[in-house]
Scaffold this motif. Structure first.
Motif, PDB file in Angstrom:
ATOM      1  N   ALA B 202       0.835  -1.192   0.000  1.00  0.00           N
ATOM      2  CA  ALA B 202       0.000   0.000   0.000  1.00  0.00           C
ATOM      3  C   ALA B 202       0.875   1.250   0.000  1.00  0.00           C
ATOM      4  N   ALA B 203       1.944   1.220   0.808  1.00  0.00           N
ATOM      5  CA  ALA B 203       2.838   2.374   0.881  1.00  0.00           C
ATOM      6  C   ALA B 203       3.505   2.623  -0.472  1.00  0.00           C
ATOM      7  N   ILE B 207       3.381   6.050  -3.369  1.00  0.00           N
ATOM      8  CA  ILE B 207       4.511   6.897  -3.793  1.00  0.00           C
ATOM      9  C   ILE B 207       4.160   7.587  -5.105  1.00  0.00           C
ATOM     10  N   ASP B 208       4.448   8.857  -5.159  1.00  0.00           N
ATOM     11  CA  ASP B 208       4.108   9.673  -6.328  1.00  0.00           C
ATOM     12  C   ASP B 208       4.781   9.126  -7.591  1.00  0.00           C
ATOM     13  N   GLN B 209       3.975   8.792  -8.609  1.00  0.00           N
ATOM     14  CA  GLN B 209       4.529   8.219  -9.840  1.00  0.00           C
ATOM     15  C   GLN B 209       5.439   9.208 -10.574  1.00  0.00           C
ATOM     16  N   ILE B 226      14.638   1.815  -7.191  1.00  0.00           N
ATOM     17  CA  ILE B 226      14.256   1.196  -5.912  1.00  0.00           C
ATOM     18  C   ILE B 226      15.014   1.872  -4.773  1.00  0.00           C
ATOM     19  N   TRP B 227      16.303   2.039  -4.962  1.00  0.00           N
ATOM     20  CA  TRP B 227      17.170   2.526  -3.891  1.00  0.00           C
ATOM     21  C   TRP B 227      16.836   3.962  -3.507  1.00  0.00           C
ATOM     22  N   HIS B 228      16.567   4.814  -4.529  1.00  0.00           N
ATOM     23  CA  HIS B 228      16.406   6.236  -4.229  1.00  0.00           C
ATOM     24  C   HIS B 228      14.967   6.682  -4.060  1.00  0.00           C
ATOM     25  N   PRO B 232      13.203   4.949   0.329  1.00  0.00           N
ATOM     26  CA  PRO B 232      12.910   6.117   1.169  1.00  0.00           C
ATOM     27  C   PRO B 232      11.407   6.297   1.382  1.00  0.00           C
ATOM     28  N   GLY B 233      10.613   5.918   0.400  1.00  0.00           N
ATOM     29  CA  GLY B 233       9.163   6.042   0.543  1.00  0.00           C
ATOM     30  C   GLY B 233       8.601   5.076   1.572  1.00  0.00           C
TER      31      GLY B 233
END
Lengths: 612, 319
Positions: B202-203, B207-209, B226-228, B232-233
């Motif tokens: 869900a999180a 995250i903003d596309q 993924i990493w950046h 973090p999200g």
């Protein structure tokens, strides 16, 4: 801010209301509970005279409405509605249906505690012993006093007239001198001699056919069984289905009372038995006892024996994780070679087909075996049957329990639980022309193969085993003589049975042993230690709460480490665990428990004097 | 609030109508009220049971007939070295199982990320469903499954291993105490992995596309994305859950350990909750209550400590 405070105040006010409502609710239910428990008997008492006018006999109760009873049995190995032939008999006779709650199958002591805390134990309660839960249930007012409103005098007349001593014990030991809250199991009316039937409670039984094939070596001490069993295993390494055979297959679900259950049996074969929930084993017929963690105790020697057996590949590796029923199935499948009890190995393996071929379990005693025997007990055993304080229609329950103690009830189900009950008259047994009871052909089939014998529908249907009285409570001792026909209740002891044609297994065994039954062997060779079943005439000693806590913890430690010792990798690990066990229990206060245990032993010795 | 005020008006009695400005407060309060009641009944009312710790309570006998013993049962915990050693052993198991749980709580994060990276829709759904289902199986049934897989007699896996000659016939896995903590955590994640990943999925969906599109323009690889961005999200969600599980450090439940316990492994898997249960139903409720009271106190302290730490380190807190 002001508003916030207002809502907070309001919240707390509401919470207080809820709390008050909950508390109030509890009180009212508690009160109403008490009211019903005291009012119920009075209401039946007022009912009884009303019925009296309807029927002249004041014992005749109205059976038109079905009565569904919840039977809470701490000894039953079956849960759910009673079915089959026993259900049919009590339905026809009393219009009673039973629903059995079995704590053994749902958490053991956990279930008992939860039931106690709930304040309602059901309609009929069966306690495995009279040590803790039973007196606590009396204190907690969870049990009905049978003397209230003359319940026992009116509907329990036969108990009072045949077994007056059992009532006396109930009054003195648990009823403050006047009340009767329950009555013991295996009651007898004659006080001396061994009370067992044809078989004793313990064996050891071996697969007799294999034992003979390896040359029937003499066994002088318990350790001698291991090489014999090993040879037997080599002779028959797999059963008919190709599965591996073992000598010992154990189960842990009967553990409790301080010990790994299966490590006490050899003590019984040496004339000793434990006092439940204590640390001592006492001699049946002498004032002797020993600490069961001492090196010379049969408990410790048994652990060692199983450990060695495991090293030899004789112990079923599933032992620790399986249940009793799994072991029964293994006996049936012919996967085991040793049985501690005649009612386990022989009862499950010895089908008519197998015994005709000479295959089967039979007693193979060791030279100095001294069989522990429970004497006839006029005071009743430690198992207790009681009626719940909130029971519906206690008069009808009393009438039913009373019937189980009459010759009619005993002929049908004496010994239920430990012995195969006789079953319904006309189906499994009947009276012959000379007035002697005789087992029918169907009866022999049913007794030998209880689970696979279908009972005809007019007798209740289902198989014979599950149709038996599943309360697992033996009301009258099966070896007691039935006053109506002068034969014992147990079908194994009837004259007609003893004169019957023996199977090949029986004749082989009789030829080797020179006696007809195991009981005769022990009696003839003077190898019986009969424990007189007396009563001190005082309330039994009980542990206080602190000591009980220590005792329980010690018990858990012993059980757990006992299993580990049996399955230890090698002698070094075995010794390490043994030391760990002693260190732990000593740290937990074993000495205090021992002091109490000795007092319990002295109490027992005093009780025995009452019947000498 | 989207509820039109007019609709609620008729049900409000005249007294309340006169205090017009309280209306919204009431509305909110009554909306929350059922939950307050539930919370009270299930979380605060049971505290009244703490009273049993001060009596020699025996089930079935009313408290009024039982002797008051003060702090006796609290003192029992440290009354003798063996008893203390028992409690320490149980604490060790509890902390070990919880710490393993904390360390491995990264698993559902990784799993959720990997799941979202699966491009084939049906396959992703299949994996997610299959991993979530075990969460709805009770521990007793999980044990039944384990028994049918590993029993010496009829165990499927045991049978295969014996056929391959890897183990000796007659080895009882379930009665083995070696690596029992790891075994337990493996069973735990087998059961909860899919379920635990749901929050992270869900999180990730939240995250903003545009962020992804932006880095794509900058030429970021899949791994970089993924990493950046994804990780973090997820960090705030991860930390909230971590804090909660630190607060629950001493509550690891008992069902799993209860089902799997036997004489061999009990020493190593008897956690506090199971210990309390075992003691209580060995007919010693007061002692069990005393132990569980201490447990609650420790839980509250741990939660506040973790919260303070989080405030200091990340400037973020849940209380």
């Amino acid at each position: 801010m002001r508003l916030r405070r207002a809502s907070l105040v309001m919240l707390s006010v509401i919470l207080v209301f809820v709390l008050a409502a909950c508390g109030g609710g509890n009180n009212t239910t508690a009160n109403s509970g008490k009211n019903t428990s005291t009012e119920k008997p009075t209401s039946t008492a007022t009912n009884a005279p009303a019925e009296e006018t309807a029927a002249p006999d004041d014992r005749a109760l109205d059976h038109s409405k079905p009565l569904k009873l919840t039977v809470f049995s701490t000894t039953a190995n079956y849960a759910g509605p009673q079915t089959g032939w026993f259900a049919k008999i009590i339905k026809d006779k009393f219009n009673i249906e039973m629903d059995i709650v079995a704590s053994n199958l749902t958490g053991g002591d956990t279930k008992i505690s939860a039931m106690m805390a709930s304040g309602d134990l059901g309609d009929i309660i069966i306690f495995g012993d009279d040590k803790n839960h039973y007196p606590n249930a009396i204190k907690g007012k969870l049990l009905l006093d049978w003397t209230q409103d003359g319940l026992l005098d009116k509907y329990g007349k036969d108990i009072g007239s045949t077994f007056p001593k059992a009532i006396e014990k109930a009054k003195v030991a648990f009823g403050g001198g006047s009340s009767v809250f329950g009555i013991g199991n295996n009651v007898a009316s004659n006080p001396s001699g061994p009370s067992e039937g044809k078989d004793m409670t313990w064996g050891p039984d071996l697969r007799f056919d294999l034992y003979q094939q390896i040359g029937a070596p003499e066994i002088s001490k318990i350790e001698d069984y291991l090489p014999v069993l090993k040879k037997m295993q080599e002779l028959e390494p797999k059963n008919e289905q190709g599965k591996k055979t073992y000598a010992f297959s154990m189960w842990s679900d009967w553990d409790g009372n301080y010990k790994m259950t299966l490590a006490k049996q050899f003590a019984n074969m040496m004339g000793y038995d434990e006092i439940p929930d204590t640390a001592v084993y006492v001699k049946a017929d002498e004032e002797k006892y020993y600490d069961f963690l001492s090196d010379d105790s049969w408990y410790m020697k048994s652990l060692k024996l199983y450990f060695e057996a495991n090293q030899m590949g004789l112990v079923d590796p599933d032992s620790m994780t399986q249940k009793f029923d799994d072991v029964v199935a293994k006996f049936k499948d012919g996967r085991l070679l040793f049985s501690w009890f005649p009612w386990l190995g022989a009862a499950n393996y010895n089908t008519p087909e197998r015994t005709a071929e000479g295959k089967g379990f039979a007693l193979v005693p060791f030279k100095d075996e001294l069989m522990y025997s429970t004497g006839f007990n006029v005071y009743g055993g430690n198992g207790i049957i009681a009626i719940g304080a909130k029971a519906k229609e206690p008069a009808r329950i009393m009438e039913f329990i009373n019937w189980m103690y009459t010759p009619e009830g005993a002929m049908i189900s004496a010994g239920s639980g430990t012995a195969v009950p006789n079953g319904p008259k006309g189906l499994t047994w009947d009276m012959d022309a000379s007035g002697k009871p005789v087992v029918t052909d169907f009866g022999w089939k049913a007794y030998a193969d209880q689970q696979n014998t279908q009972v005809p529908a007019e007798y209740g249907g289902g198989d014979y085993y599950y149709g038996s009285n599943q309360m697992n409570f033996s009301f009258v001792v099966p070896a007691m003589v039935n006053p109506d026909n002068k034969e014992p209740y147990d079908h194994n002891l009837w004259t007609t049975t003893l004169e019957r044609n023996p199977s090949k297994l029986d004749s082989d065994w009789r030829a080797k042993m020179g006696v007809l039954t195991p009981k005769e062997y022990f009696e003839k060779n003077n190898l019986l230690a009969v424990a007189p079943q007396g009563f001190t005439g005082k309330e039994p000693l009980m542990m206080d709460k602190t000591l009980e806590q220590k005792n329980k913890q010690i018990g858990t430690v012993i059980q757990q480490i006992s299993w580990k010792m049996v399955f230890a990798k090698d002698q070094a690990e075995y010794d390490k665990l043994n030391k760990e066990m002693h260190d732990k229990v000593n740290g937990l206060g074993y000495a205090e428990v021992m002091d109490f245990s000795i007092k319990k032993a002295e109490e027992l010795f005093e009780a025995r004097k009452s019947v000498k | 609030m989207g509820v039109p005020s007019g609709e609620l008006l008729p049900s409000v009695d005249p007294v309340h109508r006169s205090r017009w400005k309280m209306k919204n407060k009431h509305k909110l309060f009554f909306m929350a009220f059922p939950f307050l009641v539930v919370t009270f009944i299930f979380y605060y009312l049971p505290i009244s049971g703490w009273i049993y710790a001060f009596y020699d309570f025996i089930p079935g006998i009313p408290l009024s007939d039982t002797p008051y013993v003060g702090l006796k049962w609290f003192k029992t915990i440290v009354s003798n070295p063996t008893q203390t050693a028992e409690v320490l052993r149980v604490l060790k198991n509890t902390l070990a199982m919880s710490s393993l749980g904390l360390i491995t709580s990264i698993f559902p994060v990784i799993f959720a990320i990997m799941l979202t990276e699966i491009k084939s829709g049906w396959y992703r759904k299949l994996v997610q469903t299959l991993t979530t289902i075990p969460n709805f199986i009770s521990w007793i049934l999980v044990y039944a499954l384990a028994f049918s897989l590993f029993s010496v007699d009829n165990g499927v896996i045991t049978h295969i291993l014996v056929q391959l000659g890897i183990v000796d016939e007659g080895y009882n896995f379930l009665a083995s105490s070696s690596n029992i903590w790891v075994t337990m955590i493996v069973w735990y994640w087998w059961k909860s992995l899919g379920w635990g990943a749901i929050l992270y999925l869900a999180a990730i969906a939240g995250i903003d596309q545009e962020l992804y599109e932006a880095v794509e323009v900058d030429g970021a690889s899949r791994f970089r994305k993924i990493w950046h961005i994804t990780i973090p999200g997820l960090i705030p969600t991860f930390f909230v859950l971590l804090l909660l599980s630190i607060g629950n450090l001493v509550n690891n439940g008992m069902e799993q350990y209860f089902s799997f316990q036997n004489a061999m492994n009990k020493d190593s898997i008897e956690v506090l909750d199971l210990y309390v249960y075992n003691i209580a139903f060995a007919n010693n409720f007061p002692f069990a209550t005393a132990v569980s009271m201490l447990k609650s106190v420790v839980s509250v302290i741990l939660l506040f400590a973790a919260n303070t730490l989080s405030k200091m380190v990340r400037d973020e807190s849940i209380i």
